[in-house]
Design an enzyme around this catalytic site. Structure first.
Site, short mmCIF file in Angstrom:
data_model
loop_
_atom_site.label_atom_id
_atom_site.label_comp_id
_atom_site.label_asym_id
_atom_site.label_seq_id
_atom_site.Cartn_x
_atom_site.Cartn_y
_atom_site.Cartn_z
N ARG A 88 4.54 -2.90 -3.35
CA ARG A 88 3.18 -2.92 -2.76
C ARG A 88 3.12 -2.00 -1.54
O ARG A 88 2.18 -1.25 -1.34
CB ARG A 88 2.78 -4.33 -2.33
CG ARG A 88 2.88 -5.42 -3.37
CD ARG A 88 1.71 -5.40 -4.32
NE ARG A 88 1.80 -4.35 -5.34
CZ ARG A 88 2.63 -4.37 -6.39
NH1 ARG A 88 3.46 -5.37 -6.59
NH2 ARG A 88 2.62 -3.37 -7.26
N GLN A 91 -9.29 -9.23 3.30
CA GLN A 91 -8.24 -10.00 2.62
C GLN A 91 -7.14 -9.05 2.17
O GLN A 91 -6.11 -9.49 1.67
CB GLN A 91 -8.82 -10.70 1.39
CG GLN A 91 -9.93 -11.68 1.71
CD GLN A 91 -10.65 -12.11 0.44
OE1 GLN A 91 -10.24 -13.04 -0.24
NE2 GLN A 91 -11.73 -11.43 0.11
N ASP A 115 -3.57 -3.74 2.58
CA ASP A 115 -3.43 -2.30 2.85
C ASP A 115 -4.06 -1.96 4.20
O ASP A 115 -4.77 -2.78 4.79
CB ASP A 115 -4.06 -1.47 1.72
CG ASP A 115 -5.57 -1.66 1.62
OD1 ASP A 115 -6.28 -1.39 2.61
OD2 ASP A 115 -6.06 -2.08 0.55
N HIS A 144 -5.04 -11.97 5.58
CA HIS A 144 -3.90 -12.25 4.69
C HIS A 144 -2.65 -11.44 5.06
O HIS A 144 -1.75 -11.30 4.24
CB HIS A 144 -4.29 -12.00 3.23
CG HIS A 144 -5.26 -13.00 2.68
ND1 HIS A 144 -5.98 -12.81 1.52
CD2 HIS A 144 -5.63 -14.23 3.14
CE1 HIS A 144 -6.75 -13.88 1.30
NE2 HIS A 144 -6.57 -14.74 2.27
N CYS A 192 16.18 -8.81 17.25
CA CYS A 192 17.27 -9.79 17.43
C CYS A 192 18.49 -9.49 16.58
O CYS A 192 19.49 -10.22 16.65
CB CYS A 192 16.76 -11.20 17.13
SG CYS A 192 16.52 -11.53 15.37
N GLY A 233 -16.44 -6.33 -2.76
CA GLY A 233 -15.29 -6.24 -3.66
C GLY A 233 -14.35 -7.42 -3.65
O GLY A 233 -13.13 -7.24 -3.65
N LEU A 273 -18.58 -4.99 -8.05
CA LEU A 273 -18.70 -4.33 -9.36
C LEU A 273 -19.35 -5.26 -10.38
O LEU A 273 -20.23 -4.86 -11.14
CB LEU A 273 -17.31 -3.91 -9.83
CG LEU A 273 -17.24 -2.96 -11.02
CD1 LEU A 273 -17.97 -1.66 -10.73
CD2 LEU A 273 -15.78 -2.68 -11.37
P1 OAD Z 1 -9.79 -10.01 -6.90
O1 OAD Z 1 -8.91 -9.17 -7.76
O2 OAD Z 1 -9.81 -11.47 -7.15
O3 OAD Z 1 -11.30 -9.50 -7.05
C1 OAD Z 1 -11.64 -8.16 -6.92
C2 OAD Z 1 -13.14 -8.02 -7.06
O4 OAD Z 1 -13.46 -6.67 -6.86
C3 OAD Z 1 -13.69 -8.43 -8.44
O5 OAD Z 1 -14.84 -9.27 -8.26
C4 OAD Z 1 -14.09 -7.09 -9.08
O6 OAD Z 1 -15.26 -7.19 -9.88
C5 OAD Z 1 -14.38 -6.25 -7.85
N1 OAD Z 1 -14.17 -4.80 -8.04
C6 OAD Z 1 -13.27 -4.16 -8.81
N2 OAD Z 1 -13.39 -2.83 -8.69
C7 OAD Z 1 -14.40 -2.61 -7.82
C8 OAD Z 1 -15.03 -1.44 -7.29
N3 OAD Z 1 -14.63 -0.21 -7.61
N4 OAD Z 1 -16.04 -1.62 -6.41
C9 OAD Z 1 -16.48 -2.85 -6.06
N5 OAD Z 1 -15.93 -3.99 -6.53
C10 OAD Z 1 -14.90 -3.87 -7.39
O7 OAD Z 1 -9.44 -9.67 -5.39
P2 OAD Z 1 -9.78 -10.49 -4.06
O8 OAD Z 1 -11.08 -11.18 -4.19
O9 OAD Z 1 -9.58 -9.57 -2.93
O10 OAD Z 1 -4.51 -13.10 -1.54
O11 OAD Z 1 -8.62 -11.55 -4.06
C11 OAD Z 1 -8.53 -12.46 -2.99
C12 OAD Z 1 -7.10 -12.80 -2.70
O12 OAD Z 1 -6.46 -13.23 -3.91
C13 OAD Z 1 -6.24 -11.64 -2.26
O13 OAD Z 1 -6.38 -11.33 -0.90
C14 OAD Z 1 -4.86 -12.14 -2.54
C15 OAD Z 1 -5.08 -12.82 -3.87
O14 OAD Z 1 -4.35 -13.96 -4.07
C16 OAD Z 1 -3.24 -13.17 -1.09
O15 OAD Z 1 -2.38 -12.42 -1.48
C17 OAD Z 1 -3.02 -14.23 -0.06
#
Ligand code: OAD
Length: 233
Positions: free
Chosen positions: A59, A91, A94, A109, A139, A175, A202
């Site tokens: 990652r 969240q 990066d 996160h 340390c 997103g 999206l």
């Molecule tokens: P997800 O993978 O669950 O959701 C990504 C969202 O982005 C989806 O609703 C897609 O439709 C949308 N998407 C994809 N490509 C896109 C684009 N080009 N433009 C706009 N939207 C787009 O990711 P997160 O919601 O960020 O936590 O996930 C939340 C958390 O789940 C992460 O932070 C991580 C994971 O477990 C930890 O690692 C603690």
């Protein structure tokens, strides 16, 4: 007159998708290759630290190779030009918001480019692998783990985030699938505090019905258009 002064923006993996970083819940998402319990829990790290460190080494390398896209740049412009309060809660692990030039960013996160020493509690910026167990620069113990919030751990900055939500006039989600709490609950907290709520995504997400407005499309198009709109008001 538009009285919007205080803005809170929540970003998720979708904002970095067009920078080449895989989202979590897409078909080609990370969870397809690894079960969450195998890589993103403290129990997994205790059971198989090398597997977990290697997963986050990949990652980290991916983050270093990625570049911010038009959506990150637009939010950085908003951060620079918006004179009211603004907080970008991400969240994402990066650093693409920062590399685009944004300053008011909170990584709830944690960060892929962070290492946390479980022996002395020091935190370091880290761009190299951790799987070969390097010593902590503070340390000298080999007890560094990724500075990432795993399932079952407390996200960073919750007090600051809820204070910003309580004062927000506008809450914008970009997103994110709305599948992971507490972030998935921010829209309700903002709405209860009287903020208008807007979703840029999206596809429709699990939380779409909770927003006043949802705009569907890629972040690289929707976010610059929305920023233009807000700054023109
Ligand atoms: P997800 O993978 O669950 O959701 C990504 C969202 O982005 C989806 O609703 C897609 O439709 C949308 N998407 C994809 N490509 C896109 C684009 N080009 N433009 C706009 N939207 C787009 O990711 P997160 O919601 O960020 O936590 O996930 C939340 C958390 O789940 C992460 O932070 C991580 C994971 O477990 C930890 O690692 C603690």
């Amino acid at each position: 007159m538009d009285a919007t002064r205080n803005i809170v923006i929540l970003t998720g993996a979708g904002i970095s998708a067009e920078s080449g970083l895989a989202t979590f819940r897409a078909e080609d998402g990370l969870w397809e290759e690894h079960r969450v319990e195998d890589v993103a829990t403290p129990e997994a790290f205790a059971r198989d630290p090398v597997l977990v460190q290697r997963f986050y080494d990949m990652r980290r390398a991916g983050v270093l190779a990625a570049q911010p896209n038009a959506a990150h740049h637009a939010l950085a412009r908003l951060d620079r030009d918006w004179t009211g309060d603004l907080l970008i809660v991400t969240q994402n692990i990066d650093d693409l918001h920062e590399r685009a030039g944004a300053h008011r960013v909170l990584h709830m996160h944690g960060e892929a480019l962070g290492a946390w020493c479980t022996a002395c509690d020091a935190r370091h910026r880290w761009t190299e692998p951790l799987s070969d167990n390097p010593p902590c620069p503070a340390c000298s113990e080999g007890a560094l783990r990724p500075d990432i919030v795993w399932f079952g751990e407390m996200p960073y900055g919750m007090e600051r985030i809820f204070a910003a939500l309580a004062d927000a006039d506008l809450f914008v989600s970009v997103g994110t699938s709305g599948a992971v709490y507490p972030a998935a609950g921010f829209v309700q907290a903002a709405a209860e505090a009287g903020a208008r709520t807007l979703e840029l995504n999206l596809d429709r997400s699990l939380g779409s019905r909770l927003f006043d407005e949802t705009r569907l499309g890629p972040a690289s198009t929707l976010v610059p258009a929305w920023v233009e709109e807000v700054l023109a008001r």
